[in-house]
Enzyme design. Structure first.
Site, PDB file in Angstrom:
ATOM      1  N   THR A 257       0.893  -0.746  -0.342  1.00 37.89           N
ATOM      2  CA  THR A 257      -0.122   0.098   0.197  1.00 37.89           C
ATOM      3  C   THR A 257       0.920   0.717   0.159  1.00 37.89           C
ATOM      4  O   THR A 257       0.875   1.870  -1.127  1.00 37.89           O
ATOM      5  CB  THR A 257      -0.732   0.064   1.128  1.00 37.89           C
ATOM      6  OG1 THR A 257      -1.709  -1.007   1.390  1.00 37.89           O
ATOM      7  CG2 THR A 257      -1.912   1.325   1.032  1.00 37.89           C
ATOM      8  N   CYS A 258       1.895   0.764   0.627  1.00 38.32           N
ATOM      9  CA  CYS A 258       2.603   2.137   0.683  1.00 38.32           C
ATOM     10  C   CYS A 258       3.551   2.688  -0.431  1.00 38.32           C
ATOM     11  O   CYS A 258       3.225   3.434  -1.214  1.00 38.32           O
ATOM     12  CB  CYS A 258       3.790   2.495   2.016  1.00 38.32           C
ATOM     13  SG  CYS A 258       3.162   1.146   3.539  1.00 38.32           S
ATOM     14  N   SER A 259       3.462   1.607  -1.098  1.00 41.52           N
ATOM     15  CA  SER A 259       4.523   1.448  -2.597  1.00 41.52           C
ATOM     16  C   SER A 259       3.717   2.002  -3.868  1.00 41.52           C
ATOM     17  O   SER A 259       3.664   3.306  -4.967  1.00 41.52           O
ATOM     18  CB  SER A 259       5.005   0.463  -2.493  1.00 41.52           C
ATOM     19  OG  SER A 259       6.812   0.076  -1.762  1.00 41.52           O
TER      20      SER A 259
END
Length: 247
Positions: A50-52
């Site tokens: 999700t972060c990337s």
């Protein structure tokens, strides 16, 4: 476990172990926040899905809009070491963000946001949240709900932008297809840079994974550059010059 809302309080005073020009550099909380308006988004870990795929790219896209609305810097904070954060920033091409490593989790702990993700082999990590900080004081926080897993509902860039300015105009995203050694591509990119227009460059040709057939299927033309602005096909360098009023 509930995560405290620290609106109206000062950010924790810590020293971040960062890297600059190949050397270690101590960055104090005051270096980041004193006398500045800063948007911070904190996340569980570099390179995580999700972060990337969502969190970092959208903040990077909207960073110029934040700055046009009075924000001095957009900071990505994660409980990772300086080397990992530096590599991740390069991998993400997130030149509009400041990546800060909270390697020891001291800032996350001071925020009451340090969580145990040992079940995933992560150890101690930050809960996902975002906040608006003015001169070191937390004005607004968007904290993800206390649910299992990694919820991502309120700490996104669009939610923060709507809070700062509901009428903020998003930029029209620009994509340019180029080829190595193409002088017209260089001219087109120079025009965009001259106008301060951020763009995504997609290189075509041998070894790039984008063939001339793909270029024709996408743009209807076989020559480069081919420029798209806001989803609309502008054309080549001469077309772009006319669009920008430079010809």
């Amino acid at each position: 476990m509930s995560h405290p809302n620290r609106e109206g309080q000062r950010v924790p005073a810590v020293i971040f172990k960062t890297r600059a020009g190949g050397d270690w550099k101590d960055t104090h909380t005051n270096d980041l926040f004193a006398g500045k308006t800063v948007v911070v988004f904190a996340l569980p870990g570099a390179y995580t899905p999700t972060c990337s795929s969502s969190h970092v790219p959208r903040y990077n896209e909207l960073a110029p809009v934040f700055k046009a609305n009075g924000v001095d810097a957009v900071v990505c904070l994660s409980v990772n070491d300086a080397f990992v954060m530096e590599a991740w920033a390069k991998d993400q091409n997130a030149e509009n963000l400041l990546f800060i490593p909270d390697g020891n989790g001291e800032f996350a702990a001071g925020m009451g946001m340090l969580v145990d993700k040992s079940d995933l082999g992560f150890g101690k990590r930050s809960w996902r949240y975002s906040m608006l900080v003015k001169d070191g004081v937390i004005v607004k926080m968007f904290i993800e709900p206390d649910r299992p897993g990694d919820p991502f509902e309120v700490s996104d860039a669009d939610t923060m932008l709507r809070y700062i300015n509901p009428q903020a105009k998003e930029p029209e995203f620009v994509t340019i297809f180029t080829r190595e050694g193409c002088p017209h591509c260089f001219r087109a990119k120079a025009m965009l840079k001259e106008r301060g227009i951020a763009f995504e460059e997609i290189r075509t040709g041998q070894g790039t994974g984008v063939s001339s057939r793909t270029l024709r299927a996408t743009t209807g033309r076989s020559t480069v550059p081919q420029v798209f602005i806001g989803g609309r096909h502008i054309g080549g360098a001469d077309d772009l010059a006319r669009y920008l009023g430079l010809a």
